[in-house]
Structures are given as C-alpha cells and as structure tokens.
Design a protein around this motif. Structure first.
Motif, PDB file in Angstrom:
ATOM      1  N   PHE A   1       0.972  -1.113   0.061  1.00 36.17           N
ATOM      2  CA  PHE A   1       0.047   0.089  -0.085  1.00 36.17           C
ATOM      3  C   PHE A   1       0.646   1.044   0.126  1.00 36.17           C
ATOM      4  N   ASN A   2       1.984   1.128   0.549  1.00 34.77           N
ATOM      5  CA  ASN A   2       2.965   2.435   0.694  1.00 34.77           C
ATOM      6  C   ASN A   2       3.576   2.867  -0.700  1.00 34.77           C
ATOM      7  N   LYS A   3       3.662   1.938  -1.371  1.00 31.72           N
ATOM      8  CA  LYS A   3       4.204   2.362  -2.611  1.00 31.72           C
ATOM      9  C   LYS A   3       3.107   2.949  -3.585  1.00 31.72           C
ATOM     10  N   ILE A   4       1.712   2.400  -3.391  1.00 31.17           N
ATOM     11  CA  ILE A   4       0.909   2.957  -4.428  1.00 31.17           C
ATOM     12  C   ILE A   4       0.181   4.111  -3.791  1.00 31.17           C
ATOM     13  N   PHE A   5       0.082   4.419  -2.402  1.00 29.95           N
ATOM     14  CA  PHE A   5      -0.792   5.486  -1.950  1.00 29.95           C
ATOM     15  C   PHE A   5       0.223   6.491  -1.482  1.00 29.95           C
ATOM     16  N   TYR A   6       1.636   6.487  -1.310  1.00 27.91           N
ATOM     17  CA  TYR A   6       2.283   7.192  -0.660  1.00 27.91           C
ATOM     18  C   TYR A   6       2.218   8.639  -1.223  1.00 27.91           C
ATOM     19  N   GLN A   7       2.138   9.598  -0.386  1.00 26.96           N
ATOM     20  CA  GLN A   7       1.973  10.943  -0.737  1.00 26.96           C
ATOM     21  C   GLN A   7       3.053  11.764  -0.143  1.00 26.96           C
ATOM     22  N   PRO A   8       4.188  12.309  -1.066  1.00 23.35           N
ATOM     23  CA  PRO A   8       5.317  12.932  -0.504  1.00 23.35           C
ATOM     24  C   PRO A   8       4.970  14.180   0.270  1.00 23.35           C
ATOM     25  N   GLU A   9       5.771  14.573   0.986  1.00 22.97           N
ATOM     26  CA  GLU A   9       5.219  15.896   1.876  1.00 22.97           C
ATOM     27  C   GLU A   9       5.779  17.113   0.748  1.00 22.97           C
ATOM     28  N   LYS A  10       4.642  17.925   0.690  1.00 20.77           N
ATOM     29  CA  LYS A  10       4.807  19.093  -0.049  1.00 20.77           C
ATOM     30  C   LYS A  10       5.704  19.964   0.383  1.00 20.77           C
ATOM     31  N   LEU A  11       6.782  20.268  -0.516  1.00 18.27           N
ATOM     32  CA  LEU A  11       7.831  21.208  -0.166  1.00 18.27           C
ATOM     33  C   LEU A  11       7.591  22.583   0.005  1.00 18.27           C
ATOM     34  N   ARG A  12       7.698  23.430   0.828  1.00 17.52           N
ATOM     35  CA  ARG A  12       7.539  24.855   0.691  1.00 17.52           C
ATOM     36  C   ARG A  12       8.343  25.402  -0.204  1.00 17.52           C
ATOM     37  N   PRO A  13       7.717  26.841  -0.804  1.00 16.58           N
ATOM     38  CA  PRO A  13       8.636  27.324  -1.986  1.00 16.58           C
ATOM     39  C   PRO A  13       9.911  27.888  -1.266  1.00 16.58           C
ATOM     40  N   VAL A  14      10.921  28.127  -1.881  1.00 17.85           N
ATOM     41  CA  VAL A  14      12.364  28.420  -1.561  1.00 17.85           C
ATOM     42  C   VAL A  14      12.036  30.184  -0.917  1.00 17.85           C
ATOM     43  N   PRO A  15      11.647  30.746  -2.081  1.00 18.38           N
ATOM     44  CA  PRO A  15      11.227  32.256  -1.506  1.00 18.38           C
ATOM     45  C   PRO A  15      10.783  32.570   0.100  1.00 18.38           C
ATOM     46  N   GLU A  16       9.750  31.674   0.173  1.00 17.29           N
ATOM     47  CA  GLU A  16       8.948  31.492   1.498  1.00 17.29           C
ATOM     48  C   GLU A  16       9.963  31.270   2.830  1.00 17.29           C
ATOM     49  N   ILE A  17      10.841  30.306   2.556  1.00 20.51           N
ATOM     50  CA  ILE A  17      11.940  29.662   3.348  1.00 20.51           C
ATOM     51  C   ILE A  17      12.716  30.849   3.634  1.00 20.51           C
ATOM     52  N   LEU A  18      13.432  31.459   2.733  1.00 21.76           N
ATOM     53  CA  LEU A  18      14.346  32.548   2.526  1.00 21.76           C
ATOM     54  C   LEU A  18      13.676  33.482   3.455  1.00 21.76           C
ATOM     55  N   ASN A  19      12.299  34.041   3.282  1.00 24.36           N
ATOM     56  CA  ASN A  19      11.910  35.213   3.793  1.00 24.36           C
ATOM     57  C   ASN A  19      11.838  34.780   5.502  1.00 24.36           C
ATOM     58  N   GLU A  20      11.323  33.711   5.644  1.00 22.35           N
ATOM     59  CA  GLU A  20      11.103  33.369   7.125  1.00 22.35           C
ATOM     60  C   GLU A  20      12.596  33.490   7.970  1.00 22.35           C
ATOM     61  N   LEU A  21      13.636  33.071   7.180  1.00 18.75           N
ATOM     62  CA  LEU A  21      14.980  33.003   7.686  1.00 18.75           C
ATOM     63  C   LEU A  21      15.437  34.375   7.821  1.00 18.75           C
ATOM     64  N   ALA A  22      14.998  35.175   6.976  1.00 21.19           N
ATOM     65  CA  ALA A  22      15.388  36.860   7.020  1.00 21.19           C
ATOM     66  C   ALA A  22      14.721  37.473   8.381  1.00 21.19           C
ATOM     67  N   GLN A  23      13.499  37.033   8.546  1.00 21.31           N
ATOM     68  CA  GLN A  23      12.697  37.294   9.527  1.00 21.31           C
ATOM     69  C   GLN A  23      13.401  36.967  10.975  1.00 21.31           C
ATOM     70  N   LEU A  24      13.748  35.693  11.027  1.00 21.91           N
ATOM     71  CA  LEU A  24      14.426  35.176  12.221  1.00 21.91           C
ATOM     72  C   LEU A  24      15.642  35.823  12.265  1.00 21.91           C
ATOM     73  N   ASP A  25      16.590  36.215  11.341  1.00 19.03           N
ATOM     74  CA  ASP A  25      17.730  36.809  11.471  1.00 19.03           C
ATOM     75  C   ASP A  25      17.540  38.118  11.927  1.00 19.03           C
ATOM     76  N   ALA A  26      16.513  39.038  11.611  1.00 16.09           N
ATOM     77  CA  ALA A  26      16.241  40.401  11.995  1.00 16.09           C
ATOM     78  C   ALA A  26      15.976  40.311  13.524  1.00 16.09           C
ATOM     79  N   GLN A  27      15.164  39.216  13.798  1.00 17.79           N
ATOM     80  CA  GLN A  27      14.798  39.061  15.497  1.00 17.79           C
ATOM     81  C   GLN A  27      16.005  38.917  16.200  1.00 17.79           C
TER      82      GLN A  27
END
Length: 680
Positions: free
Chosen positions: A644-670
C-alpha cells in the motif's frame, strides 16, 4: 426497558474482584461463567413462559416432569430441574445466605449435561470450558462467593429477547477484549468492522430461496459470526445457517451457548488447522479474524503431516495467518464470498520464492482476490496497527476478472469521543457506505486503485557477477580454456605476521597437541580461516614466482624476477583439510592454495510481464541498462507483494524557496534585535 442499563451493573461486579485482590487481567475468567449462567437462566425462563402461554399455565403445571423435560429438551436450549420443577432461580437461592452453598450446588447440578459441560460444573483435568467450578473454588477461598453470586442474581435478563441479550453480550465481550486479549483481534472484532464486512458480503448477494451457509473457523465468542448473520438477516429474507469453530475453551463455550438460542447454528470446539470439524462442508460465506503473529510451533508436526491438501505452502512458523487463509479458501464453494481480517504481514512478508509470497501468488493466480482494504489505525481494542480486509470472491463480475482493487480507507473514520482501549476510531455508517460503493464501482478514485493482478508480481532475478579490476579485466581471462581456477604449489605462504612453509603436516608437537585432529581443529583450521588476502598482504611463493593481491588496482599480481604482471580481478583461496589415513598414505593436514575469478552472486528486482517473451525481454533490457560487469543469469523466481505504501504514498509538499528565505530573514532580524538589547 433498555438492556444496556445492565452493562454498568455487570461491570460493577468487578469491584468486588478488585477488592479481594484479583488482578484486572483475570476478571474476564471470573465474569464469563457467571454472565453465561445469567444468560442461560434468563433464556430458559423465557422459554418456560412461552410454553406456558402455548399450552396454558395450568396444563403446564400439572404435566409430568418427564413430559415438561421432553418439550424443553427438544428445543435444544438447555434445561434446569431447579428452575423448572422447584421454581428456584439464582435470585431465589441468594435470598437465604444460610442455605446458599447447598442450594447453589444443587442449582448447578440441575442443568442438563451439555450446559454443565459448557459451564464447567463438573470439570476435572479435561476440558474445563468456562470453568465455573474453578472460579467458585477461588471465590470460596476469598470468602466472597455468596456476595459475588448475589450481585449477578440481581441482573434480570428475562424481559429481553435474544437479539437484545446478544447486544449486551457483545458489549461485555468487547470490554473483556480490552483487558485480556493477548493479540490483536484475537477475542473481539469491533462492531463497525463487522458491519463493514457484512455490507461487503451483502453487496455480493441477492435474495434467494437457497440456504446461506456462513462459516468462521476462528469464531471466538461468536461476535463476528453472529454479527454478520444478523446484519445479513436485516437486509435479506434468505434462511441462514452459521458454522463456527474455536479452540479457546471459554470463548467456544460462550459461542456454543449463544448458538443454542439461534435457529440454525453449529459451533464446534478444537483447533481448526489440525482438526477441521466441518471437513465435509463447503460454504457460501467465509469470514475470519484469525490471531496475528501467533506461532503454530506447538502443532507443527500435524500441519506438515496434513493430508487434506488445504495447505499449498507452509508459511513461517511464527505466524499462522496464511494457514487460516488457505484453510478458508478450501471451505469456499463455487460461488462463495469471503472477507478476512489480517495485519500487514500477509501483504508483503517473505521474499520471492518464500511460502508467504507463493501463497499470495497462488491466491492471485487463481483469481480469488477481488480487493484488499486498508482500515484505519487504532481500529481494534488492543492494537494500534493497520489492519486489512481481504475480499475473496469465487464469482467475480466480468469487469473484475483478473484484477485486484486496493482501497486505502485509512482516513475513512470518525474519532471516538472516548477511547475504548486502543480503539480510538470507528468506520462510521457514512464511511462504510462510501467504501462499499467504491468496491461496487471498481474504478480508480482518490483513495482506490484497480490493477491487473500481474501488477503485484515481480521477478527476482539471480545472477552471477564477475568482478573486474581497474583495467576492466577478470582473472577468468588469465585461465586456460575450461579451467575455473589455477592451483598453486606453494613453497611459502606469508603475511606480515604469519609464515607457513609446511603444506602436508603428518606430525605435530606432542607437548602441544595430542593428535593431528586436535591440531587441525585448534590451530590450522582457525588460522587458515582467518587469512584475508586483501587485508593482510598475503603472498604465496612458488617455484615460478610470487602471487599477491594489489588492493589499489583490485587485481591479482604475479611477480617473477622483479617483473609484475596483472592477472585481473580474482581471489586467493587458502584451504586446510584433515585427510584420513589410507592403505598407501598416513593421515595428514593438507594446506592448498589456488587463484579463482572474483564471482559475486546477486539479485535484481525487475518488473514482471505476464507474456513470457515480454518478461524475458524486460529482464534482458534491465541487465543491459543497469549491469556493467560481466554476468551470468541464474534462476528467476516470481514473487508477489501488495504494498500500500508504494501505491498510496504522498510525498510531503515542499515549501517554496522564497518563503523559506523570507522566514530566515525574519528570524535573522529578530536575533539582531535581541543582540542589540543585550548590548544596551
């Protein structure tokens, strides 16, 4: 009146057990016989009232006891002289604590022989079933027998019909399963799973005048068997007959007692796998929830000696699920439907060629499997694992022939407001309807897929690889035609620490060893076994030159007069053997050396094609694409797994790179803001 009012009252009897130090895990063994006692008494009392109404109370009253006995005996539901002749039921007996011991013993002895056997009234060293005798002995020792019996005597089930009593019985057995079942589903199948199984079966049926025979080879207390029958009877007017077998004494007794109050029901005691009590019967419906991961080692000899031809293959001794699966198939008539509960191991355990894989292949080869349904986790009372319904069908619709449907119903549930043991979810009515409709449609959707059965087959292709050196050469190229190795005649074998210059040893130091055999076992055999031509700079000196392995170039080297010749990738094999004395030669330890090609057996998993020529071509194409070393094809074994895992496996949807970079920039500012505050 609602019979469920008695559920809490019945469980209140456990408070007395707790108070006298009886462990919770033992409660069911104390409660089962008394629950059965109350259940039998209530049904017997109702049966008497029904006969009084039919015959007239006065007529019944003046009848000879033997005549009353004959009338009630013919119903097959039991008899009790104390109740029928002396009007003393459990409640009456408990009114007089002074005479209780005598009256209670007489009351139990007044049951008919079969009821006494099932209750275990006269149990000794043989089958004890509900073992009420043993329970009474223990309660007497705790000095609580009268108080415990009195609590049960206050539970009056007489006003309720068989269906209502069965409903209460299932709730009680479910709680027993919560606290006492040792393996998943061994004692109790939840109502929602029973309902789903029944609806799947009903979907494959139609009304008919033919008798419908339903069979469960691991029926336990009967909840699955009788639950499926009751739900089928709600939808159809067909006559039904139930057949069940179980070898758990207490659960068999409960199922047997229940069966006596059903119109057509046969329950037998014994191990289905070694002693099939219905060996001449076949059935229209087969159902089962066999125990998961339970060893059958205790009756291994009987299984392997079985002459019924039920078992096409013998699976791992640690788990008998697929033995029950094969048994069930043997009990299906030509148009039968089956639904079996298993854990995930039956889908994929065992490699190609194993018994487990061969059983799956046999099931698919014979086109018995219509669908496999993955149920949610936390569905059963004593396990949180995924469970699966195998839907077997000997009369598939044309559109289902040679196909198998997988239904991932793992999200088709409603959370319970209150957990019941490990059970936190249930497949509610709406989800059951959706699952059954999906199976009926037999088409792909978001959580179901239909495959040709061969989709689940695979080739396990064995091959012999010939390893090569850095120049792409094997030692096989240095051998004379027809030779598989080159035998050397060593003068000396050495490593950095070991020097051998004797290769036929006929005498040993008597101060160290008493015999050649002792020297061989204690010194030469482990010494030779520990030699590693790659790691220990092993060198073999002969009259023609020296031989060793060059790890950097992964090749054998022959060095003669300072000249080194690469022979190709190979192995240096040193062997020691103990030769017995003959008429012409003395006993000796012999050490030999030879050079061989470096061969490596391997396996490749390759998609399967049902056309033989296409399958062979697929193997050859795979080898040409992925295997770069010289090879020889060996055996090919076809395996089957349903993953079942092979047939119905749903990979975790990756977040867009710009969104991750924006979050890192906010953390850096904090962080910088925090650093500024610290500096101040």
């Amino acid at each position: 009146m609602n019979i469920m009012q008695y559920e809490s009252k019945i469980w209140a009897t456990a408070d007395l057990l707790r108070g006298c130090g009886i462990k919770e895990s033992e409660w069911p063994s104390f409660m089962m016989p008394f629950f059965a006692l109350v259940m039998v008494e209530s049904r017997l009392a109702r049966m008497i009232d029904e006969e009084k109404e039919i015959l007239g109370e006065e007529v019944f009253k003046v009848m000879e006891p033997s005549d009353r006995y004959e009338i009630l005996r013919d119903k097959g539901q039991g008899y009790n002289v104390s109740i029928v002749e002396h009007h003393k039921n459990l409640a009456e007996i408990c009114k007089n604590d002074k005479a209780f011991d005598i009256d209670f013993t007489a009351y139990l002895d007044s049951f008919d022989g079969e009821t006494k056997d099932l209750l275990g009234v006269d149990a000794t060293d043989g089958e004890k079933f509900l073992d009420i005798k043993g329970v009474i002995t223990k309660l007497k020792a705790k000095k609580v027998l009268y108080g415990y019996t009195k609590l049960w005597s206050e539970i009056d089930l007489k006003p309720f019909n068989n269906s209502e009593i069965t409903t209460l019985e299932e709730h009680i057995k479910r709680k027993w399963a919560d606290i006492s079942a040792e393996t998943a589903g061994e004692q109790y199948t939840p109502d929602d799973v029973i309902a789903l199984m029944a609806e799947i079966i009903a979907d494959k049926m139609e009304d008919s005048d033919n008798l419908l025979k339903i069979y469960d080879p691991t029926c336990g207390g009967g909840n699955l068997l009788f639950g499926v029958e009751d739900r089928i009877n709600e939808k159809f007017t067909r006559l039904t007959e139930t057949f069940g077998q179980d070898w758990n004494d207490a659960l068999y007794a409960l199922a047997k007692i229940e069966s006596r109050f059903r119109q057509d029901s046969k329950i037998e005691h014994g191990n289905t796998l070694t002693e099939d009590k219905f060996y001449n019967d076949s059935f229209d419906v087969v159902i089962a929830n066999p125990p998961y991961g339970v060893s059958w080692k205790g009756y291994e000899k009987d299984i392997k000696a079985d002459k019924t031809e039920r078992f096409k293959y013998i699976p791992s001794i640690s788990d008998g699920q697929l033995l029950f699966m094969q048994h069930l198939v043997s009990k299906m008539n030509d148009d039968a439907i089956g639904v079996v509960v298993h854990n995930g191991s039956t889908l994929f355990s065992g490699d190609a060629g194993s018994a487990e894989s061969n059983i799956r292949k046999w099931l698919l080869d014979t086109d018995l499997v219509e669908a496999v349904i993955q149920l949610p986790t936390d569905e059963f009372f004593n396990t949180g694992i995924y469970t699966y319904l195998w839907v077997l069908n000997k009369n598939k619709n044309p559109g289902c022939i040679d196909k198998v449907m997988l239904i991932n119903a793992s999200e088709k549930f409603t959370p319970l407001k209150k957990s019941k043991g490990s059970k936190r979810k249930e497949v509610d009515a709406a989800n059951r309807i959706e699952i059954v409709q999906t199976l009926l449609a037999f088409e792909d959707n978001a959580y179901a897929r239909v495959f040709d059965k061969e989709h689940f087959y695979f080739n396990k292709q064995a091959l012999m690889l010939t390893n090569v050196d850095s120049d792409g050469r094997s030692f096989a190229e240095s051998l004379k035609p027809g030779k598989k190795s080159q035998v050397l005649k060593p003068i000396k074998i050495s490593t950095g620490e070991i020097q051998l210059d004797r290769f036929t040893i006929t005498e040993v130091d008597p101060e160290k060893y008493q015999s050649l055999a002792e020297a061989y076992e204690e010194y030469y055999k482990p010494l030779i076994a520990g030699l590693d031509y790659k790691e220990q700079a092993l060198t073999i000196e002969t009259a023609e030159g020296s031989y060793y392995y060059d790890s950097d170039r992964e090749t054998l080297i022959r060095e003669t007069g300072g000249q080194m010749v690469a022979l190709g990738c190979g192995k240096i094999v040193i062997k020691a053997s103990l030769k017995k004395a003959t008429k012409t030669r003395a006993a000796a330890i012999e050490i030999t050396a030879e050079l061989t090609p470096d061969l490596q057996k391997d396996y490749e998993i390759i998609p399967y094609h049902k056309d033989e020529a296409a399958n062979q071509q697929a193997i050859e194409d795979f080898m040409a694409r992925y295997i770069s070393k010289p090879f020889t094809l060996l055996d090919n074994v076809v395996g089957v797994e349903l993953n079942f895992n092979k047939i119905f496996y749903q990979p975790e949807k990756l977040r867009p790179v710009p969104e991750i970079l924006n979050e890192l920039a906010q953390l850096d500012a904090q962080l910088k803001a925090l650093e500024s505050e610290l500096e101040l």
